[in-house]
Design an enzyme around this catalytic site. Structure first.
Site, PDB file in Angstrom:
ATOM      1  N   SER A 188       0.823  -1.203   0.000  1.00 57.79           N
ATOM      2  CA  SER A 188       0.000   0.000   0.000  1.00 57.79           C
ATOM      3  C   SER A 188       0.863   1.263   0.000  1.00 57.79           C
ATOM      4  O   SER A 188       1.638   1.478  -0.934  1.00 57.79           O
ATOM      5  CB  SER A 188      -0.964  -0.053   1.190  1.00 57.79           C
ATOM      6  OG  SER A 188      -1.966   0.920   1.087  1.00 57.79           O
ATOM      7  N   ASP A 283     -10.599  -3.664  -3.831  1.00 56.98           N
ATOM      8  CA  ASP A 283      -9.643  -2.670  -3.343  1.00 56.98           C
ATOM      9  C   ASP A 283      -9.706  -1.440  -4.244  1.00 56.98           C
ATOM     10  O   ASP A 283      -9.536  -1.563  -5.457  1.00 56.98           O
ATOM     11  CB  ASP A 283      -8.231  -3.283  -3.376  1.00 56.98           C
ATOM     12  CG  ASP A 283      -7.155  -2.360  -2.824  1.00 56.98           C
ATOM     13  OD1 ASP A 283      -7.454  -1.211  -2.480  1.00 56.98           O
ATOM     14  OD2 ASP A 283      -5.991  -2.801  -2.744  1.00 56.98           O
ATOM     15  N   HIS A 313      -8.073  -5.289   0.131  1.00 59.33           N
ATOM     16  CA  HIS A 313      -6.851  -4.633   0.583  1.00 59.33           C
ATOM     17  C   HIS A 313      -6.436  -5.261   1.911  1.00 59.33           C
ATOM     18  O   HIS A 313      -7.285  -5.638   2.719  1.00 59.33           O
ATOM     19  CB  HIS A 313      -7.150  -3.138   0.781  1.00 59.33           C
ATOM     20  CG  HIS A 313      -5.933  -2.283   0.875  1.00 59.33           C
ATOM     21  ND1 HIS A 313      -5.219  -1.893  -0.233  1.00 59.33           N
ATOM     22  CD2 HIS A 313      -5.293  -1.734   1.942  1.00 59.33           C
ATOM     23  CE1 HIS A 313      -4.200  -1.140   0.143  1.00 59.33           C
ATOM     24  NE2 HIS A 313      -4.214  -1.030   1.462  1.00 59.33           N
TER      25      HIS A 313
END
Length: 344
Positions: A188, A283, A313
């Site tokens: 991320s 996501d 995610h």
């Protein structure tokens, strides 16, 4: 009749758009983790203060809860030895944890940056991925923390990531690591940092990482992509949560057009090391991660793009309880092993 046909076409197009924007179903193992998050009373980040967001239960806590409830052994990952260190930095020492595989060495190295939108989480939250990489890639993993926003605004995190890389290049031999075989990895916000380390190494004409592992990277600033539309209300990360991160990290939203954030807008991707890019179907960041993979490919970079259906995610660190995560981790480790073997 002609008017009615046009009207019908509009209805069909509207239905198609609605279907396209529909969020996918999580697979049963992923759903079990999401249910555990609810049971732990984890609330959407955008509804919380920064302090409350930092102290509430995380997706990693939920995965550990499922693992405990199902009595799944922490071995063999738990056997990976760790050592906590501090990386010197002009802005203050950076906490880091070194994961050391069994064997003689010198070992190849993975410099890893955790996720959390540059606001929440730390090297304790993101413990599962470095363990899995140390075990599967037979590498020393340096999980380096960085200054968090809103206390330290952008680009403090990127400056810290570069400091961690230069320290690793210069000092990893003292930890039985091979400085000529360093890969960068992250999840991320951390994947964005890893990508930027590779870009900065190229720009500065210094030693390049041998590989990039970018797991659902922040790679753009467009919050209207297909995956943002589909997953606007997804858990544990939705559109409003990303807006909350932006509000906390940047002095103004205009800063998100900076090429360190808007990676998909860059035109200087040639010559980067090979990359494994992992994206999740449920996501908001899926579209930009895939777009960055495509742009690197178009620039001649060898890219293995792995998109995983039915997961959200944060899934990557859940290999103990989500089989699709284990498959993705194994594929990432296989790519790291290949890159390390080529660099010998």
């Amino acid at each position: 009749m002609k008017f009615r046909a046009v009207g019908l076409a509009v209805v069909l197009l509207s239905s198609a758009a609605a279907a396209q924007a529909q969020q996918a179903q999580a697979d049963p193992q992923m759903q079990a983790v999401l249910d555990a998050m609810k049971a732990l009373d984890a609330k959407p980040l955008h509804t919380l203060s920064v302090m409350d967001a930092r102290t509430q239960s995380s997706a990693a806590d939920a995965a550990r809860t499922v693992q405990r409830d199902k009595k799944i052994s922490p071995l063999p990952e738990a056997k990976i030895a760790t050592k906590d260190i501090a990386i010197p930095n002009a802005a203050g020492a950076l906490p880091a944890r070194v994961y050391i595989p069994e064997g003689k060495g010198p070992f190849p190295v993975v410099l890893y940056f955790h996720g959390g939108g540059w606001v929440v989480a730390d090297i304790n939250t993101y413990d599962a991925t470095p363990r899995a990489l140390a075990l599967g890639a037979k590498a020393i993993v340096v999980s380096a923390d960085y200054h968090h926003a809103p206390e330290s605004k952008f680009p403090a995190q990127h400056d810290d990531a570069w400091a961690a890389y230069t320290w690793t290049v210069e000092n990893i031999h003292t930890l039985n690591g091979d400085a000529s075989r360093i890969a960068v990895a992250g999840e991320s916000a951390g994947a964005n940092l890893a990508a930027n380390v590779a870009l900065m190494a190229k720009e500065k004409k210094t030693m390049m990482p041998v590989h990039q592992l970018l797991v659902y990277p922040i790679a753009g600033n467009d919050m209207n992509t297909p995956s943002y539309q589909e997953n606007a209300n997804a858990s544990p990360l939705g559109k409003a949560d990303m807006e909350w991160f932006v509000a906390n990290v940047f002095k103004s939203k205009d800063q998100t057009s900076d090429p360190r954030i808007n990676l998909v807008g860059r035109g200087d991707l040639n010559g980067l090391p090979g990359a494994t890019v992992v994206t999740a179907q449920i996501d908001p960041l899926r579209s930009e991660g895939q777009a960055y993979a495509d742009k690197m490919k178009a620039a001649g970079v060898a890219v293995n793009l792995i998109n995983v259906d039915g997961v959200t995610h944060e899934f990557f660190g859940m290999a103990k309880v989500v089989d699709k995560a284990k498959t993705a981790v194994d594929a990432a480790n296989a790519d790291l092993l290949k890159a390390f073997a080529k660099s010998k």
